[in-house]
Motif scaffolding. Structure first.
Motif, short mmCIF file in Angstrom:
data_model
loop_
_atom_site.label_atom_id
_atom_site.label_comp_id
_atom_site.label_asym_id
_atom_site.label_seq_id
_atom_site.Cartn_x
_atom_site.Cartn_y
_atom_site.Cartn_z
N GLY A 64 52.36 31.10 47.11
CA GLY A 64 51.63 30.45 46.03
C GLY A 64 51.08 29.08 46.37
N PRO A 65 51.88 28.19 46.95
CA PRO A 65 51.34 26.87 47.28
C PRO A 65 50.18 26.92 48.28
CG PRO A 65 53.74 26.82 47.28
CD PRO A 65 53.33 28.27 47.15
N ILE A 66 50.21 27.86 49.20
CA ILE A 66 49.14 28.00 50.18
C ILE A 66 47.89 28.54 49.49
CG2 ILE A 66 48.46 29.08 52.37
CD1 ILE A 66 51.70 29.37 52.68
N PHE A 67 48.07 29.54 48.65
CA PHE A 67 46.99 30.13 47.86
C PHE A 67 46.28 29.06 47.03
CE2 PHE A 67 46.03 32.35 43.72
CZ PHE A 67 44.97 33.12 44.15
N LYS A 68 47.05 28.22 46.38
CA LYS A 68 46.47 27.15 45.56
C LYS A 68 45.79 26.09 46.42
CE LYS A 68 49.51 27.75 41.63
NZ LYS A 68 50.65 27.27 40.88
N ARG A 69 46.40 25.77 47.57
CA ARG A 69 45.83 24.74 48.45
C ARG A 69 44.44 25.12 48.94
NH1 ARG A 69 45.86 24.80 53.68
NH2 ARG A 69 47.78 25.98 53.95
N VAL A 70 44.21 26.42 49.18
CA VAL A 70 42.89 26.84 49.66
C VAL A 70 41.90 27.05 48.51
CG1 VAL A 70 43.87 27.85 51.76
CG2 VAL A 70 43.39 29.34 49.78
N GLY A 71 42.36 26.83 47.27
CA GLY A 71 41.47 26.94 46.12
C GLY A 71 41.53 28.28 45.41
N GLY A 72 42.51 29.11 45.74
CA GLY A 72 42.64 30.41 45.10
C GLY A 72 43.18 30.29 43.68
N GLU A 73 42.78 31.24 42.84
CA GLU A 73 43.31 31.30 41.48
C GLU A 73 43.33 32.75 41.02
OE1 GLU A 73 40.89 29.62 38.34
OE2 GLU A 73 39.07 29.98 39.50
N ILE A 74 44.31 33.08 40.19
CA ILE A 74 44.37 34.41 39.59
C ILE A 74 43.51 34.37 38.33
CG2 ILE A 74 45.86 36.18 38.56
CD1 ILE A 74 46.33 35.72 41.59
N VAL A 75 42.51 35.26 38.25
CA VAL A 75 41.61 35.27 37.09
C VAL A 75 41.92 36.41 36.13
CG1 VAL A 75 39.78 34.00 38.27
CG2 VAL A 75 39.77 36.51 38.33
N TRP A 76 42.73 37.37 36.55
CA TRP A 76 43.16 38.46 35.69
C TRP A 76 44.41 39.08 36.30
CZ3 TRP A 76 43.90 43.56 36.97
CH2 TRP A 76 44.21 44.42 35.92
N ARG A 77 45.34 39.48 35.44
CA ARG A 77 46.55 40.16 35.88
C ARG A 77 46.93 41.18 34.80
NH1 ARG A 77 50.24 37.80 39.20
NH2 ARG A 77 49.52 35.75 38.58
N GLY A 78 47.43 42.34 35.20
CA GLY A 78 47.86 43.33 34.22
C GLY A 78 48.82 44.34 34.82
N ALA A 79 49.52 45.04 33.94
CA ALA A 79 50.44 46.11 34.33
C ALA A 79 49.75 47.46 34.11
CB ALA A 79 51.73 46.03 33.51
N PHE A 80 49.86 48.34 35.08
CA PHE A 80 49.24 49.66 35.04
C PHE A 80 49.80 50.47 33.87
CE2 PHE A 80 49.21 54.15 36.25
CZ PHE A 80 47.89 54.33 36.61
N GLN A 81 48.92 51.21 33.21
CA GLN A 81 49.36 52.10 32.13
C GLN A 81 49.03 53.56 32.39
OE1 GLN A 81 47.61 50.17 28.64
NE2 GLN A 81 49.65 49.41 28.13
N ALA A 82 47.81 53.88 32.80
CA ALA A 82 47.45 55.28 33.00
C ALA A 82 46.21 55.39 33.88
CB ALA A 82 47.15 55.95 31.66
N MET A 83 46.15 56.46 34.69
CA MET A 83 44.96 56.78 35.47
C MET A 83 44.01 57.55 34.55
SD MET A 83 43.36 56.55 38.39
CE MET A 83 44.60 56.14 39.62
N VAL A 84 42.86 56.99 34.26
CA VAL A 84 41.89 57.63 33.38
C VAL A 84 40.90 58.43 34.21
CG1 VAL A 84 40.12 57.24 31.61
CG2 VAL A 84 42.18 55.80 31.67
N THR A 85 40.36 57.83 35.26
CA THR A 85 39.47 58.52 36.19
C THR A 85 39.99 58.25 37.58
OG1 THR A 85 37.57 58.15 34.73
CG2 THR A 85 37.10 58.70 37.03
N GLY A 86 40.30 59.28 38.30
CA GLY A 86 40.81 59.11 39.65
C GLY A 86 41.92 60.10 39.93
N PRO A 87 42.45 60.06 41.14
CA PRO A 87 43.50 61.01 41.53
C PRO A 87 44.76 60.85 40.68
CG PRO A 87 42.71 59.73 43.42
CD PRO A 87 42.10 59.14 42.20
N ASP A 88 45.29 62.00 40.26
CA ASP A 88 46.50 61.99 39.44
C ASP A 88 47.71 61.42 40.18
OD1 ASP A 88 45.10 63.16 37.37
OD2 ASP A 88 45.76 65.19 37.88
N ASP A 89 47.70 61.53 41.51
CA ASP A 89 48.86 61.07 42.28
C ASP A 89 48.82 59.57 42.57
OD1 ASP A 89 46.78 61.07 44.12
OD2 ASP A 89 48.00 61.89 45.75
N GLN A 90 47.83 58.86 42.05
CA GLN A 90 47.76 57.42 42.28
C GLN A 90 48.11 56.68 41.01
OE1 GLN A 90 44.66 55.60 44.41
NE2 GLN A 90 44.90 56.98 46.14
N SER A 91 49.19 55.96 41.08
CA SER A 91 49.58 55.08 39.98
C SER A 91 50.00 53.76 40.61
CB SER A 91 50.72 55.68 39.16
OG SER A 91 51.88 55.81 39.96
#
Length: 144
Positions: A64-91
């Motif tokens: 985290g400190p390195i990420f912030k030092r280079v100017g990085g930021e998290i702009v969105w974060r979320g927990a997976f709920q369901a595959m709507v379009t895509g392979p069923d075996d990918q979650s």
């Protein structure tokens, strides 16, 4: 048999390196954690019984400190709920989008000596992941 990815292939990483480095980028991260983190023998966390999620939290703490030092930021974060379009075996367990002021900042981060130590936690934590680069676009409006 499903394929799992933790690190980029040489060809994919070269394609990433060939893109412009002086413009902002967004990195979509999709994460699937191991039940039990797999640290290499001799590592300080080897055999500690951490879950993959706990090891990834350690990665966040140490990188985290390195990420912030280079100017990085998290702009969105979320927990997976369901595959709507895509392979069923990918979650996925979690996903997030990281923004870097320019691609060079990402390279600065991943070549940092302390980051190279921190990334051991990421490798121990994940059974599968995806990392995709996007150029920023407009926010809002409609589709297309």
């Amino acid at each position: 048999m499903a394929e799992h990815y933790i690190d980029p292939s040489p060809a994919n990483f070269q394609a990433f390196k060939d893109l412009p480095r002086d413009e902002p980028i967004l990195m979509l991260n999709l994460l699937r954690y191991r039940n039990l983190a797999q640290y290499p023998p001799g590592h300080e966390h080897h055999g500690n019984g951490w879950s993959g999620r706990r090891a990834y939290e350690e990665y966040g703490t140490t990188s985290g400190p390195i990420f912030k030092r280079v100017g990085g930021e998290i702009v969105w974060r979320g927990a997976f709920q369901a595959m709507v379009t895509g392979p069923d075996d990918q979650s996925w367990h979690d996903g997030f989008v990281a923004r870097y002021p320019h691609a060079g900042a990402f390279f600065e981060m991943i070549t940092d000596a302390d980051y190279k130590q921190a990334v051991i936690n990421r490798t121990a934590a994940l059974i599968d992941s995806r990392l995709m680069r996007f150029e920023p676009g407009e926010v809002g409006g409609g589709f297309g």
